[in-house]
Design a protein around this motif. Structure first.
Motif, PDB file in Angstrom:
ATOM      1  N   ARG A 259      24.628  33.878  32.138  1.00 24.48           N
ATOM      2  CA  ARG A 259      24.145  34.256  31.033  1.00 24.48           C
ATOM      3  C   ARG A 259      23.008  35.480  31.083  1.00 24.48           C
ATOM      4  NH1 ARG A 259      25.685  31.488  26.266  1.00 24.48           N
ATOM      5  NH2 ARG A 259      26.743  29.534  26.717  1.00 24.48           N
ATOM      6  N   ASP A 260      22.965  36.233  30.226  1.00 16.93           N
ATOM      7  CA  ASP A 260      21.795  37.279  30.082  1.00 16.93           C
ATOM      8  C   ASP A 260      20.632  36.613  29.866  1.00 16.93           C
ATOM      9  OD1 ASP A 260      20.972  40.180  30.065  1.00 16.93           O
ATOM     10  OD2 ASP A 260      20.161  39.165  28.294  1.00 16.93           O
TER      11      ASP A 260
ATOM     12  N   SER B 200      19.363  37.943  26.139  1.00 14.75           N
ATOM     13  CA  SER B 200      20.301  37.811  24.907  1.00 14.75           C
ATOM     14  C   SER B 200      21.136  36.567  24.755  1.00 14.75           C
ATOM     15  CB  SER B 200      21.354  39.060  24.921  1.00 14.75           C
ATOM     16  OG  SER B 200      22.269  38.984  25.734  1.00 14.75           O
TER      17      SER B 200
ATOM     18  N   GLN C 139      23.745  36.350  26.058  1.00 16.43           N
ATOM     19  CA  GLN C 139      25.415  36.785  26.274  1.00 16.43           C
ATOM     20  C   GLN C 139      26.042  36.377  27.494  1.00 16.43           C
ATOM     21  OE1 GLN C 139      27.247  38.421  24.166  1.00 16.43           O
ATOM     22  NE2 GLN C 139      29.188  38.551  25.631  1.00 16.43           N
TER      23      GLN C 139
ATOM     24  N   ALA D 203      28.257  36.064  30.703  1.00 18.39           N
ATOM     25  CA  ALA D 203      29.133  37.043  31.734  1.00 18.39           C
ATOM     26  C   ALA D 203      30.747  36.438  31.959  1.00 18.39           C
ATOM     27  CB  ALA D 203      28.239  37.181  33.079  1.00 18.39           C
TER      28      ALA D 203
END
Length: 325
Positions: free
Chosen positions: A109-110, A113, A115, A117
Motif C-alpha cells: 500500500r502507498d 494514501s 491505496q 498496489a
C-alpha cells in the motif's frame, strides 16, 4: 516491483478492467447481455511470446509467482508488447476455477494514501495442454463442475460454461447428465429429462450431448473436443434461450452450428444489441460500408454505449485490407 521479485519471473503482468465488466462480477456478472462479448477470463500475450512458450490460440495459459497462480484462455495479440501480459481482474472463485488474478499481486500500500498496489506484478507463464476441452449451456447452475478448468457466465435462461480437463472421464454420458443436473442421488436419470441425444467419435475425442424435457425445451447441451471447441457459442446460446425446439432444431443444436447460411451471428461484438462479427462483416462487404457510423445505421451496432466502436473499426479495416489485396 523490487529487484528481488524479478528473478525467474520474465513477464510483467498488468491487470485491469475488461470492456463490459465491473469489479468482481457481483453486479455486471448477473447480466447475460454483458457476458455475450467475453464470457471467461483471459490472458493477452504477444505472438512472439506465445510462440516461444508454445501457446496456441484459445489454449490455456498459467501465470505463477510465489504468491499464487492464475489459469485462463490465451488471447494472442499485438496489443501487448513482448514481455508484457494483460489479465482482467473480474473473475473470482464463484465464476472460474483459478482466475483470481489479484492473488498474484503483492499486498503493498502507498504509505500516505493507503491505496493498494493492485495493478501489476511479475510472473512466469506457461502453456497448459489439456486432454479435453468443452463448452456447455445448462438450464441450472451445476452444483459442482467436474473439470480442472472451468469458467461460468449467465445466459438468458441459464448458464454457459467453458470447460477442460487433464484426464478424460471414464463415462462421458454420465459426465453430461451430472453437469446438466439430471442424475438423481442414486445415479439414476432424473425424470425431468424426456430425451437425451448423444454423438461420439472416440478416435477424434469428439462428443456431443443434448437433453430436453417433454415439451422440447433444452435442459443442457455439451460439446467435447480434443482441442478448443469450435462450436458457434452465440448461435448455440440463442437456440438454447429460444425455448421449445422441434426435431430439426434439436439435431442442429447437437451439431453446434447453424444449418442455414446467415443464421450464425458469430462472436458478439455489440453487447447492447447482440450484433455479431459475422453480421457486421456481411454488412460491410455487401453494402461497401466504410465507417462505424455507416455500420451503426445498417446494423445498430455501436449506436448506443459506443464501447464496441473501436472493434467495429477494426473489422472495417480488415475487410478493406482484404479487398485491397
Amino acid at each position: 516491483p523490487p529487484a528481488g521479485e524479478r528473478g525467474g519471473l520474465p513477464f510483467l503482468l498488468n491487470t485491469g478492467r475488461g470492456r463490459d465488466q465491473w469489479h468482481t462480477l457481483t453486479r455486471s456478472g448477473r447480466s447475460p447481455r454483458l457476458a455475450q462479448h467475453v464470457a471467461e477470463p483471459y490472458v493477452e500475450i504477444h505472438p512472439a511470446d506465445a510462440t516461444q512458450l508454445g501457446v496456441v490460440p484459445a489454449g490455456l495459459v498459467e501465470l505463477t509467482n510465489h504468491r499464487g497462480s492464475y489459469l485462463a484462455r490465451a488471447v494472442i495479440t499485438e496489443r501487448q508488447q513482448p514481455g508484457q501480459l494483460f489479465a482482467p481482474m473480474h473473475w473470482s472463485g464463484q465464476t472460474a476455477s483459478a482466475a483470481r488474478v489479484d492473488a498474484l499481486v503483492a499486498p503493498r500500500r502507498d504509505p500516505v494514501s493507503g491505496q493498494p498496489a493492485l495493478k501489476m506484478t511479475r510472473v512466469a507463464a506457461k502453456a497448459v495442454p489439456l486432454a479435453w476441452y468443452g463448452f456447455a449451456v445448462v438450464a441450472r447452475r451445476p452444483a459442482d463442475i467436474p473439470a480442472d478448468y472451468w469458467a461460468l457466465a449467465r445466459s438468458q435462461v441459464g448458464f454457459r460454461l467453458e470447460l477442460g480437463g487433464r484426464q478424460a472421464p471414464a463415462d462421458w454420458p454420465t459426465f453430461a447428465r451430472r453437469l446438466f443436473g439430471l442424475t438423481a442421488a442414486e445415479g439414476a436419470p432424473n425424470k425431468e429429462m424426456a430425451e437425451f441425444l448423444a454423438y461420439g467419435d472416440s478416435d477424434k475425442g469428439s462428443h456431443r450431448f443434448a437433453a430436453f424435457d417433454a415439451e422440447g425445451r433444452p435442459l443442457g447441451v455439451l460439446y467435447i473436443a480434443a482441442e478448443p471447441v469450435a462450436a458457434s457459442r452465440a448461435w448455440v446460446c440463442q437456440q438454447f434461450d429460444s425455448g421449445m425446439l422441434d426435431c430439426g432444431a434439436r439435431r442442429a443444436i447437437l451439431a453446434g452450428r447453424a444449418s442455414e447460411a446467415g443464421a450464425d451471428p458469430g462472436p458478439i461484438v455489440c453487447s447492447c444489441f447482440a450484433v455479431g462479427r459475422n453480421q457486421i462483416l456481411a454488412a460491410v462487404g455487401a453494402q461497401k460500408l466504410t465507417s462505424v457510423d455507416c455500420v451503426s445505421a445498417a446494423t445498430s451496432a455501436g449506436s448506443n454505449c459506443g464501447s464496441c466502436r473501436a472493434e467495429i473499426q477494426g473489422l472495417i479495416d480488415h475487410v478493406t485490407v482484404e479487398a485491397a489485396e
